[in-house]
Design an enzyme around this catalytic site. Structure first.
Site, PDB file in Angstrom:
ATOM      1  N   GLU A  81      -8.521 -24.507   4.953  1.00 36.17           N
ATOM      2  CA  GLU A  81      -7.722 -23.464   4.937  1.00 36.17           C
ATOM      3  C   GLU A  81      -6.527 -24.028   5.278  1.00 36.17           C
ATOM      4  OE1 GLU A  81      -7.068 -19.509   7.384  1.00 36.17           O
ATOM      5  OE2 GLU A  81      -9.237 -19.976   6.989  1.00 36.17           O
TER       6      GLU A  81
ATOM      7  N   THR B   4      -3.882 -17.012   6.849  1.00 30.09           N
ATOM      8  CA  THR B   4      -2.610 -16.443   7.771  1.00 30.09           C
ATOM      9  C   THR B   4      -1.726 -15.884   6.503  1.00 30.09           C
ATOM     10  OG1 THR B   4      -2.623 -18.112   9.404  1.00 30.09           O
ATOM     11  CG2 THR B   4      -0.936 -16.450   9.575  1.00 30.09           C
TER      12      THR B   4
ATOM     13  N   LYS C  27     -13.853 -11.885   8.413  1.00 31.09           N
ATOM     14  CA  LYS C  27     -13.530 -12.801   9.554  1.00 31.09           C
ATOM     15  C   LYS C  27     -13.260 -12.070  10.944  1.00 31.09           C
ATOM     16  CE  LYS C  27      -9.526 -14.387  10.248  1.00 31.09           C
ATOM     17  NZ  LYS C  27      -8.198 -15.273  10.124  1.00 31.09           N
TER      18      LYS C  27
END
Length: 213
Positions: free
Chosen positions: A47, A73, A133
Site C-alpha cells: 500500500e 490514505t 480497517k
C-alpha cells in the site's frame, strides 16, 4: 451481512496472504523494486500512501511491473480517481470517506474503509466496504477484534496502526482477516535509501513471526 459485501475474491486472496505493507516515506526511489523486495520476503500486498509526495507515478510504475499494489490514505474523490486511473488493486482510507467509496464502487475497485468504533464499522458496511480497517489497532489491542466479532460475525477486519512482528500473530488469532505492517517492515529512511535487501529481511522476519508455513 457478510454475504452482501462486495469483492469476495479480494478478501479470499487477502486471507491467503494476510499482510499489507503500508509505505509512508518522504521519497521512493524505485517503487517496483520496493514491491519486489517485499514480495521476496513474503509480503505480496503493498500500500503506497498519499502521504508520500507524488505517489501516483509510483503507483503507476508498480502496477505496470505487475505488483499487487493499492493506494492508501485516500481522503478525496480526486485522489481516488487518480489512483484508479493508475490501475491500483485496492483503495484504503484512514476513516469513513463516502465520496471515496463512491468512486471505488463506480470503478469496481475494492475499498477498505477505516473505522474504530462499532458504529463506524456499521457505517463502513453500509458504504459497501470490501473489508473494514480497524485503525489505530493499537488503541484497544488484539482482544478488541474478538469483541467486534460478537456483533459482527464474519465481517472481515484488517488491523492497522501499531502492528508489528511481536503482536501481528495475536491480531490474526483474535479474528483479524489481515494485518498492516508499517515501520517494522518499511521504515521511511530505509525506503528512501533504497535498501531493498534490508526491506526483504524485515519482511521475511515479519512473516516468520506469524508462525504460518
Amino acid at each position: 451481512m457478510i454475504a452482501d459485501l462486495p469483492h469476495a475474491e479480494f478478501r479470499a486472496e487477502l486471507a491467503a496472504a494476510p499482510v499489507i505493507a503500508v509505505v509512508r516515506a518522504p521519497s521512493i526511489p524505485d517503487a517496483p523494486a520496493l514491491c519486489a523486495a517485499l514480495a521476496a520476503g513474503g509480503i505480496a500486498w503493498t500500500e503506497l500512501t498519499f502521504s508520500t509526495p507524488d505517489v501516483v507515478p509510483h503507483l503507476r510504475a508498480a502496477v505496470a511491473a505487475g505488483h499487487r499494489v493499492g493506494a492508501g490514505t485516500v481522503l478525496t474523490a480526486d485522489q481516488a480517481r487518480e489512483a484508479v486511473a493508475a490501475g491500483v488493486a485496492f483503495l484504503v482510507t484512514p476513516g469513513l470517506r463516502p465520496e471515496v467509496a463512491a468512486v471505488a464502487h463506480q470503478a469496481g475497485v475494492p475499498i477498505v474503509l477505516g473505522a474504530l468504533t462499532p458504529s463506524e464499522v456499521a457505517t463502513a458496511l453500509d458504504l459497501g466496504t470490501a473489508a473494514v480497517k480497524i485503525f489505530p489497532a493499537r488503541a484497544f489491542g488484539p482482544g478488541y477484534f474478538k469483541d467486534l466479532r460478537g456483533p459482527y460475525p464474519g465481517v472481515p477486519l484488517v488491523a492497522s496502526g501499531g502492528v508489528n512482528a511481536g503482536n501481528a500473530a495475536d491480531f490474526l488469532a483474535q479474528g483479524a482477516l489481515a494485518v498492516c505492517a508499517g515501520t517494522d517492515v518499511v521504515p521511511p529512511d530505509v525506503v528512501a535509501a533504497g535498501d531493498w535487501d534490508d526491506i526483504t529481511r524485515r519482511a521475511s522476519a515479519f512473516v516468520a513471526a506469524l508462525g504460518r508455513s
